[in-house]
Design an enzyme around this catalytic site. Structure first.
Site, short mmCIF file in Angstrom:
data_model
loop_
_atom_site.label_atom_id
_atom_site.label_comp_id
_atom_site.label_asym_id
_atom_site.label_seq_id
_atom_site.Cartn_x
_atom_site.Cartn_y
_atom_site.Cartn_z
N ARG A 70 90.87 130.65 26.90
CA ARG A 70 91.21 131.97 27.42
C ARG A 70 90.29 133.02 26.79
NH1 ARG A 70 95.18 133.57 25.30
NH2 ARG A 70 95.99 131.80 24.12
N TYR A 198 88.50 128.00 33.52
CA TYR A 198 89.41 127.49 32.47
C TYR A 198 90.87 127.78 32.82
CZ TYR A 198 92.14 126.91 28.35
OH TYR A 198 93.14 126.51 27.51
N LYS A 207 99.54 131.74 32.95
CA LYS A 207 99.62 132.91 32.07
C LYS A 207 99.63 134.22 32.86
CE LYS A 207 99.37 130.24 28.47
NZ LYS A 207 100.56 130.00 27.65
N HIS A 227 106.90 133.18 26.25
CA HIS A 227 105.99 132.08 25.89
C HIS A 227 106.79 131.07 25.05
CE1 HIS A 227 101.84 130.99 23.94
NE2 HIS A 227 102.08 130.24 25.00
N SER A 249 99.94 129.96 20.89
CA SER A 249 99.20 128.87 21.51
C SER A 249 98.72 127.87 20.46
CB SER A 249 97.98 129.42 22.25
OG SER A 249 98.38 130.45 23.10
N CYS A 251 100.30 125.82 18.55
CA CYS A 251 101.07 125.75 17.29
C CYS A 251 102.21 124.76 17.41
CB CYS A 251 101.63 127.12 16.93
SG CYS A 251 100.39 128.25 16.31
N ASP A 276 106.00 125.46 27.52
CA ASP A 276 105.13 126.63 27.35
C ASP A 276 105.76 127.96 27.79
OD1 ASP A 276 102.58 127.66 26.53
OD2 ASP A 276 102.02 127.89 28.62
N ARG A 365 92.11 119.64 27.10
CA ARG A 365 93.47 119.69 27.65
C ARG A 365 93.80 118.48 28.52
NH1 ARG A 365 96.73 124.43 26.45
NH2 ARG A 365 95.36 125.71 25.21
#
Ligand code: OXD
Ligand code: MN
Length: 581
Positions: A70, A198, A207, A227, A249, A251, A276, A365
């Site tokens: 991002r 991406y 997002k 989130h 993000s 974590c 998420d 990813r």
């Protein structure tokens, strides 16, 4: 396929006129459409088949090396009043932004196909769900959206029944980072994203829609777009409690959502509802209920192995799109800490050389359907969502934050959420490992002024007396030598169990200035490997350090000026007074 929805048809026609594609394809979301696109992308080289014997239906996409995360500095919230976007966002004037984007989009799909993707975030028959339409020139986006959302005919039918929809326009352009912008227009529920392929920049349902636009819409309509992962914790007696947890993000949201309980909890079960994003609505009884707007996982690959996350490791053996991982000599996907196989090719498609860099990009990813997860809860499809007992905030903090603590009230919980700080990760471009404020793990995703967002959070206590309990966790506490004090992963089950016992009123706690902490025997530590002194250190509240932290938090809250809710500042003062007492 075209549509009976006139406003959708008009917008699609206008976009086609602006971008001049060779053809326009309306996506129906079918498996045949997916397979045909995969075949076409294999032919053009944007996708390659991985070893189909070991990894059936798994494919690899290698992105432009400058387009791997991002881009927060190129992400804008465009509102009439700059203050409405807040200092937490980059802002651009609406007409300036539109003029810039019109220029970039002009004829950009020349020689390309324009795909129209109707999608629904959340179960198609849920009143809590919201629809969108993404127009893109990227077949990679189409196949990812098919996995990540309820896409195609059923979503279009909902839109045609009159459901409002978010308009998202995307083009990869020429992937020039100098000509890359992710623009949001929350007042008109629209998004324009140019120059990146991406995930977080290009799969607009995720997002851009489900967090930035949805958070704005949620404030208008009285709900929350967060989130957060959503999990269900089932006890041996068959009672299930649901937890929503917000971590920044990369974590560990995916790992926690798919946790496999350790041996001493073998009769317990964790069910995954989402990893998420959670949309939280209050029902008529004042109960907060969560739906996961997504239908798949777009998870960080490195570090995933049979020990850290067996459910994820298993589910990505088939039907998965990998982005930017390395490969073994026989074409299996490979990443750092996979603990199996050897890399032969890196994520740039070169022969692997450990002196040059990792085989997989740190933000590589997997994209996979949620139903591939063995711990998948079918309630992820329930139109009414699941009742939330606890909300958990967390960050990646080497020091300071104890393993777990509970807020004293909703208002205190909002302060804890607003004060979250965490070390930055590879999920966004920029330096990794810097501690920054990341309120509610929403710093990159809140589509409006944080001060108004905190006020919105606070307002929930006026609407219900049975709100979830709020907690904070920190799996990442280290000693002076950098050793992690807590083993994490499956062992986090012990903390979740304490959280639920606190919600039910069946666990004692120690009251401190920052909140309630477990008593010395509060957590089941049966067969956990802790060094002498670790358990005490994990619960230690250092007053001096906390006073300095609270000073920082106070300055941060006040930096939002007059809009910062006075209730939040009062709560902050209360904690400072308690710490100083
Ligand atoms: C994500 C992120 O991809 O938070 O989920 O960056
Ligand atoms: Mn995320």
């Amino acid at each position: 396929m075209t549509t009976t929805n006139q406003s959708l048809q008009t917008w699609v026609d206008q976009v086609a006129q602006l971008t001049s594609p060779d053809k326009v394809v309306w996506c129906d979301g079918s498996d045949q459409e997916y397979d045909a696109l995969v075949e076409q992308m294999n032919e053009t080289g944007t996708l390659s088949a991985l070893n189909q014997e070991t990894h059936p239906n798994c494919f690899l996409h290698l992105s432009d090396p400058q387009d791997v995360a991002r881009v927060e500095h190129l992400t804008f919230i465009c509102t009439t009043e700059k203050e409405d976007a807040g200092k937490n966002n980059n802002w651009m004037d609406i007409s300036d932004a539109k003029e810039k984007m019109q220029g970039l989009f002009k004829n950009c799909m020349n020689g390309r196909t324009m795909y129209v993707i109707p999608y629904c975030m959340g179960p198609v028959d849920s009143p809590y769900s919201r629809c969108g339409v993404e127009i893109t020139d990227s077949p990679y986006v189409v196949i990812n959206m098919k996995i990540m959302t309820r896409m195609g005919a059923s979503a279009l039918a909902r839109i045609e029944r009159g459901d409002p929809f978010v308009k998202g326009l995307h083009s990869t352009g020429d992937l020039d980072p100098e000509r890359r912008f992710i623009m949001h227009f929350p007042e008109e529920y629209s998004i324009m994203s140019f120059g990146s392929g991406y995930g977080g920049n290009a799969l607009l349902g995720k997002k851009c829609h489900a967090l930035r636009i949805a958070s704005w819409q949620a404030r208008e309509e009285g709900w929350l777009a967060e989130h957060m992962l959503i999990l269900g914790l089932e006890s041996p007696e068959g009672e299930t409690h649901y937890i929503a947890a917000a971590f920044p993000s990369a974590c560990g949201k995916t790992n926690l959502a798919m946790l496999i309980p350790p041996e001493s909890y073998k009769d317990w079960k964790i069910w995954t509802l989402g990893d998420d994003i959670a949309w939280l609505h209050m029902d008529n009884e004042g109960q907060l209920r969560a739906v996961n707007p997504e239908a798949g996982y777009f998870g960080v690959v490195p570090g995933t192995n049979a020990k850290t996350n067996l459910n994820a490791f298993d589910m990505i053996q088939r039907n998965t799109i990998f982005t930017n991982v390395g490969q073994t000599a026989d074409g299996q996907p490979w990443w750092e800490d996979k603990k199996e196989g050897e890399p032969a090719i890196d994520w740039k498609g070169r022969n692997y050389d450990k002196n040059v860099g990792p085989a997989a990009h740190p933000n590589s990813r997997f994209t996979v359907s949620a139903t591939e997860n063995k711990a998948y809860s079918e309630l992820a499809e329930a139109p009414e969502g699941v009742p939330i007992s606890a909300i958990v905030f967390g960050g990646r903090r080497r020091e300071l934050a104890p393993l777990v603590y509970q807020s004293k009230s909703w208002q205190h919980g909002v302060l804890i959420g607003a004060g979250v700080a965490s070390e930055t990760t590879a999920a966004a471009t920029g330096k990794v490992g810097l501690v920054r404020r990341d309120p509610m793990a929403m710093k990159p995703f809140c589509g409006y002024n944080f001060a108004d967002y905190w006020a919105h959070w606070l307002s929930f206590s006026e609407r219900s007396s049975k709100l979830p309990q709020i907690f904070h966790v920190n799996w990442f506490r280290q000693d002076a030598d950098g050793r992690f004090l807590w083993p994490g992963f499956g062992e986090n089950m012990r903390v979740l169990e304490w959280i639920i016992r606190r919600c039910k009123g069946s666990a004692d706690a120690v009251e401190t200035a920052i909140g309630y902490l477990p008593t010395d025997d509060g957590l089941n530590l049966d067969s956990v490997n802790l060094n002498e002194g670790d358990w005490a250190a994990l619960r230690h509240v250092d007053k001096e350090q906390w006073l300095s932290e609270m000073q920082d938090v106070g300055e941060y809250l006040r930096s939002y000026g007059d809009r910062t809710p006075s209730k939040l500042l009062d709560e902050h003062q209360r904690v400072v007074n308690n710490l100083s007492a």
